[in-house]
Scaffold this active site. Structure first.
Site, short mmCIF file in Angstrom:
data_model
loop_
_atom_site.label_atom_id
_atom_site.label_comp_id
_atom_site.label_asym_id
_atom_site.label_seq_id
_atom_site.Cartn_x
_atom_site.Cartn_y
_atom_site.Cartn_z
N ASP A 185 46.21 45.26 41.61
CA ASP A 185 46.70 44.26 42.57
C ASP A 185 47.81 43.36 41.99
O ASP A 185 48.54 42.72 42.73
CB ASP A 185 45.55 43.37 43.05
CG ASP A 185 44.45 44.19 43.71
OD1 ASP A 185 44.72 45.33 44.13
OD2 ASP A 185 43.31 43.69 43.80
N GLY A 237 63.21 51.99 49.57
CA GLY A 237 64.16 51.70 50.65
C GLY A 237 63.49 51.67 52.01
O GLY A 237 64.08 52.07 53.03
N MET A 271 47.07 49.28 48.95
CA MET A 271 46.04 48.34 48.48
C MET A 271 46.67 47.03 48.00
O MET A 271 47.88 46.83 48.10
CB MET A 271 45.25 48.98 47.35
CG MET A 271 44.17 49.93 47.83
SD MET A 271 43.18 50.46 46.42
CE MET A 271 41.84 51.28 47.28
N ARG A 286 40.31 51.94 17.86
CA ARG A 286 41.06 52.33 16.65
C ARG A 286 41.41 51.11 15.81
O ARG A 286 41.37 51.16 14.58
CB ARG A 286 42.34 53.08 17.05
CG ARG A 286 42.02 54.49 17.53
CD ARG A 286 43.28 55.25 17.83
NE ARG A 286 42.98 56.68 17.77
CZ ARG A 286 43.72 57.58 17.15
NH1 ARG A 286 44.82 57.22 16.54
NH2 ARG A 286 43.38 58.85 17.16
O1 F6P Z 1 41.12 45.18 43.26
C1 F6P Z 1 41.52 46.51 43.23
C2 F6P Z 1 41.28 47.17 44.57
O2 F6P Z 1 41.75 48.50 44.49
C3 F6P Z 1 41.91 46.45 45.77
O3 F6P Z 1 43.29 46.70 45.89
C4 F6P Z 1 41.09 47.00 46.89
O4 F6P Z 1 41.07 46.12 47.99
C5 F6P Z 1 39.72 47.12 46.29
O5 F6P Z 1 39.91 47.19 44.88
C6 F6P Z 1 38.93 48.31 46.74
O6 F6P Z 1 37.67 48.21 46.19
P1 F6P Z 1 36.61 49.40 46.15
O7 F6P Z 1 37.08 50.39 45.12
O8 F6P Z 1 35.35 48.74 45.75
O9 F6P Z 1 36.60 50.01 47.51
#
Ligand code: F6P
Length: 319
Positions: A127, A185, A169, A25
């Site tokens: 992350d 918590g 993750m 946009r």
């Molecule tokens: O970097 C993002 C992420 O979700 C990480 O937290 C995780 O380790 C990785 O990607 C998982 O990767 P994929 O989707 O390739 O399994």
């Protein structure tokens, strides 16, 4: 600048669509044509580009994932892959690129910059491990997904007097684990940035059980161990029955939160403005609620985000 390209690369995250929409946009208002490369650098190397006009980006703001799709493409790291990409950009008349993704994708953006392509990066990774931005796209939504799941698990944990190890993750970052532990918590956050002693944790959990508590929640960052192994290794020592839940890719999907929609809109707009202004080879980032640009070189060389303050907060609150 008459024509620019956009790609989303690496692990997808909520907010990518909103950022594409904002960039498109903004560009259209400046009479700049936009194309989207499908599947990240793979599309760039194949010349797989689709035109992006207002209609193409309507109805995507609230959708998780990326409608351009994403991929991890080791081939783009090779000089041959990068040459092919450069030739495709020239053939398509694309004069500048917006690249959205995590550290691998931004390293690719720096390579493009090194080849003379005007490029601006947008940090997008749940992350939250990218330097020079307080928050990356997708982090807030992932955290909201996690706390919803942890709250649900806590209900069933209490009903059965169980201890749960919930694996989240984050790759080598404990950000998602520590923030979600604070926000729910939880009893413990096990993260790669801080050593932990399982024997001591078992003793404390046993004491908690003997006090008559009806549940215990341990949030484990994937970079700090395996949920199922830890649940198994503590089960005989703590009194509580144990279970493990790996939240997995659930964390990365779903409609972006207001925070992510707004951040994506700000990042998308700013990235096009920087391209047009000739500020190239940079990444947009959020700092004290302002959107700033940092050279990609500094981002790639930079230290991962320090966790000290979050970890101290967790400690004070007894996590
Ligand atoms: O970097 C993002 C992420 O979700 C990480 O937290 C995780 O380790 C990785 O990607 C998982 O990767 P994929 O989707 O390739 O399994």
């Amino acid at each position: 600048m008459k024509k620019i390209g956009i790609l989303t690369s690496g692990g997808d995250c909520p907010g990518m669509n909103a950022a594409i929409r904002a960039a498109v946009r903004t560009a259209i208002r400046m009479n700049i044509e936009v194309v989207g490369f499908r599947k990240g650098y793979l599309g760039l190397m194949k010349g797989d580009a689709i035109p992006l006009d207002t209609k193409a980006v309507s109805g995507i703001l609230h959708r998780g994932g990326t409608f351009l799709q994403s991929a991890r493409s080791p081939e783009f790291k090779t000089p041959a892959g990068q040459r092919t990409a450069l030739n495709n950009l020239k053939a398509l008349g694309v004069e500048g690129m917006v690249v959205m993704g995590g550290d691998g994708s931004l390293t690719g953006a720096l390579a493009l910059h090194g080849l003379g392509v005007p490029v601006v990066g947008i940090p997008a990774s749940i992350d939250n491990d990218i330097p020079f931005t307080d928050m990356s796209l997708g982090v807030d939504t992932a955290l909201n997904n996690i706390i919803y799941a942890v709250d649900c698990i806590k209900d069933t944990a209490s009903s059965h007097a169980r201890a749960f190890v919930i694996e989240v993750m984050g790759r080598n970052s404990g950000y998602l684990a520590s923030i979600s532990a604070i926000a729910t918590g939880a009893e413990y956050a096990l993260v790669p940035e801080r050593e932990y002693d399982l024997a001591e944790i078992c003793q404390q959990l046993r004491a908690r059980y003997e006090e008559g508590r009806d549940n215990a929640i341990i949030i484990l960052a994937e970079g700090a161990g395996h949920g199922r192994e830890i649940a198994d290794s503590i089960k005989d020592a703590i009194g509580f029955e144990t279970r493990a839940t790996v939240l997995g890719h659930y964390q990365r999907g779903g409609a972006p939160t207001v925070f992510d929609r707004l951040l994506a809109s700000r990042f998308g707009k700013k990235s096009v403005e920087l391209l047009v202004a000739g500020t190239w080879g940079v990444m947009v980032g959020l700092s004290c609620n302002a959107v700033l640009a940092t050279p990609l070189e500094d981002v790639i060389k930079g230290e991962k985000r320090p966790q000290d303050e979050v970890l101290r907060l967790a400690e004070v609150l007894g996590v």
